[in-house]
Write an enzyme that holds these catalytic residues in place. Structure first.
Site, short mmCIF file in Angstrom:
data_model
loop_
_atom_site.label_atom_id
_atom_site.label_comp_id
_atom_site.label_asym_id
_atom_site.label_seq_id
_atom_site.Cartn_x
_atom_site.Cartn_y
_atom_site.Cartn_z
N SER A 16 0.82 -1.21 0.00
CA SER A 16 0.00 0.00 0.00
C SER A 16 0.85 1.26 0.00
CB SER A 16 -0.91 0.01 1.23
OG SER A 16 -0.13 0.04 2.41
N HIS A 34 -2.96 -3.33 -5.49
CA HIS A 34 -3.29 -2.94 -4.12
C HIS A 34 -4.77 -3.15 -3.86
CE1 HIS A 34 -3.83 0.41 -0.92
NE2 HIS A 34 -3.64 -0.77 -0.36
N GLU A 44 -6.03 -0.83 -6.90
CA GLU A 44 -5.13 0.12 -7.55
C GLU A 44 -4.06 -0.68 -8.31
OE1 GLU A 44 -5.10 4.09 -4.75
OE2 GLU A 44 -3.99 2.35 -4.00
N ASN A 81 -4.30 6.46 -0.54
CA ASN A 81 -3.56 6.84 0.67
C ASN A 81 -2.91 8.22 0.53
OD1 ASN A 81 -4.31 4.53 1.93
ND2 ASN A 81 -2.36 3.48 1.71
#
Length: 593
Positions: free
Chosen positions: A427, A448, A460, A498
């Site tokens: 991540s 991800h 992702e 993130n």
């Protein structure tokens, strides 16, 4: 100020002013709507007529009650009509000049005890109050759109505000069925103070061509459960309005994260202000429409998936929740799965976890017993990575430690057959560093997944500068086949979700550090004002403060922006072992299980 607020003037009958008037008249208040535009006033009346007609059709009110509501709403074009009001709420355009003109005029019109509220979401309430003949009666009353649906109202006091005025409008908000939150006077207050920094970063991410507008918006909706993606939300708010708010926030904070992304200025000055103009980040069917239409930037679809490699079997390395969840996802889609752990016992335990998950799905009627048995039969637990010798896709979901992942990729390089795709679920770590641990970096890519993998739709797809086109196409195709939504992004810290989520969480912590607002008020503001499924502190405690700190540190190291430095309070809590729900204490305390 001690009299009931029974007659209320609303100055400015745009979308926000009309919405405020709607909730006020329905709550039994006499409302004086004031706008220099006869067209705006007529539209406000028409909107109220339409909304109350819908309420009658749905049997929420009677026709007699509807007529009473409509009779309580009168419109005027002259500010003099506010003379009889107990409270005036101004929602004119977001500029000091426009608002100050209203405030100065009201000084000569309303009674000394009349409360005057500004609906600003970015300008200084103190500055507006200081320009009034009666600064003690001036405060901020920030509703959220759509006013009828959104519960939050921020009640903003300046150092000059009389507490009796605050009490009066707080009670009004409660009478309207809203949830008032008291805040001090600083740009953005709570909700917009956190929201607009995030929106600005999303605009900058798009401007840098890191990801498409569709992928950025899909990532935040599917990865965080948000009601709208950030770029679609900017179009709804108005690109020009967002730029004004961010400029006020930057003037207040001098935080580079609040410095408006240049694309906001470019779009604003070109008149591409979002839905209201018919074009912003997206193109709309017509000005004012929410219907997105295809334009030159609209992706053509998944034609690129042609020419990928055939994937029949998948190896998943790891025995934790994420590894077992990913194995479950692939098996449900009909792939043969080898689930490899450090021992046969751990692998068997991971498969048993999948069996429990599938049993819950059967109990809830989401799948049949036969489908469960067929899914489990596709999963082979193994105590060694050697079992990956024949898989077409090897995917690791081990500890988030670069050395551990590099060692694993070096082993996969030796074990997996030529042409196998090698994927990491990291991540935050650089995918290219995993790729360089192999002799075939062109075969390495990031996938991800989000936790819990069986439920979360987003993946992702992280492509490095070395990843082959056919590998990228293969992974996109596979992601679609397992009924997930792929979004493309480059190999940089945080990827999409993130990189946008954690600066927002960090800024929420800074708000508490600065004693601007409480945990509860901030969580309430983001859930009730932003439509977020969880408040930032609820989410931090669920994610884990140690995990959150590690991601913040990675982002800060990568981008070197002082605004991304982890909040000291987060560092202190982690150092004290207060890691969130998993330890029983984080930002809040939890009952031990």
């Amino acid at each position: 100020m001690d009299t009931p607020l029974s007659t209320i003037a609303v100055v400015g009958l745009g979308t926000m002013g009309t919405g405020i008037a709607d909730v006020l008249v329905r709550a039994g208040r006499e409302v004086i709507g004031i706008d220099i535009s006869d067209t705006a006033a007529a539209q406000a009346v028409a909107a109220l007529e339409a909304s109350t007609a819908r309420a009658v059709a749905r049997e929420r009110i009677t026709e007699e009650e509807r007529q009473d509501v409509l009779a309580r709403f009168r419109t005027f074009s002259d500010l003099q009509a506010a003379a009889e009001a107990d409270l005036v709420i101004e929602v004119v355009p977001e500029s000091y000049e426009a608002k100050q003109e209203v405030f100065r005029a009201l000084d000569g019109i309303v009674r000394p005890g009349t409360i005057v509220a500004t609906g600003t979401n970015a300008l200084s309430v103190t500055r507006l109050a200081a320009d009034s003949a009666h600064p003690e009666r001036v405060l901020g009353l920030h509703f959220f759109t759509p006013v009828q649906a959104m519960k939050l109202v921020e009640v903003v006091s300046s150092v000059l505000t009389d507490p009796r005025a605050v009490d009066a409008v707080t009670q009004l908000a409660l009478d309207l069925g809203k949830e008032p939150v008291a805040v001090g006077d600083r740009a953005g207050f709570i909700a917009d103070g956190l929201l607009f920094g995030y929106l600005n970063q999303a605009a900058a991410m798009y401007e840098a061509k890191y990801a498409s507008r569709e992928d950025i918006d899909a990532a935040m909706k599917l990865g965080c459960g948000l009601p709208m993606g950030p770029l679609a939300l900017l179009d709804l708010i108005g690109v020009d309005t967002a730029r004004t708010v961010l400029e006020a926030m930057y003037a207040d904070s001098h935080d580079r994260l609040h410095a408006p992304a240049p694309i906001l200025k470019q779009l604003s000055e070109a008149g591409l202000t979002g839905r209201k103009s018919g074009r912003g980040f997206y193109t709309y069917e017509a000005p004012g429409s929410g219907e997105v239409v295809r334009d030159a930037l609209t992706p053509l679809g998944s034609a690129e998936a042609a020419g990928g490699r055939e994937i029949r079997s998948v190896g998943v390395a790891g025995s934790g929740t994420m590894a077992s969840g990913i194995a479950e996802v692939f098996a449900k889609a009909g792939y043969r799965v080898v689930l490899a752990a450090r021992s046969q016992e751990k692998a068997d335990t991971a498969k048993a976890r999948i069996a429990k998950s599938l049993a819950r799905s059967v109990d809830k009627g989401r799948m049949t017993g036969e489908a469960r048995d067929a899914t489990l039969a596709l999963i082979t637990p193994a105590g060694t990575l050697d079992a990956f010798a024949d898989v077409d896709l090897a995917l690791e979901a081990v500890a988030e430690d670069l050395e551990i992942k590099q060692e694993l990729f070096a082993r996969l390089d030796k074990i997996c057959k030529p042409g196998a795709v090698l994927a990491t679920t990291t991540s935050s770590l650089p995918v290219v560093a995993c790729a360089r641990a192999t002799s075939r970096p062109q075969d390495v890519i990031g996938m991800h997944f989000f936790n819990p993998a069986p439920a979360m739709k987003l993946v992702e797809i992280v492509r490095t500068v070395l990843t082959g086109d056919d590998v990228h196409a293969t992974v996109r195709e596979v992601t679609t086949k397992i009924r997930k939504h792929p979004v493309d992004c480059g190999d940089r810290a945080g990827f999409i979700v993130n990189a946008l989520l954690f600066p927002y969480l960090n800024n929420a912590i800074k708000m508490v550090e600065e004693h601007y607002a409480t945990l509860d008020d901030i969580d309430a503001a983001m859930k009730l004002g932003g439509g977020y499924p969880m408040g930032p502190f609820e989410l931090l405690d669920v994610v884990g403060l140690d995990v959150s700190l590690a991601i913040e540190q990675v982002l800060h190291r990568e981008f070197r922006d002082p605004g991304l430095a982890p909040a000291p309070l987060l560092e202190h809590l982690v150092a004290a072992g207060c890691l969130g729900r998993k330890t029983g204490r984080g930002f809040r305390e939890y009952a031990r299980r």
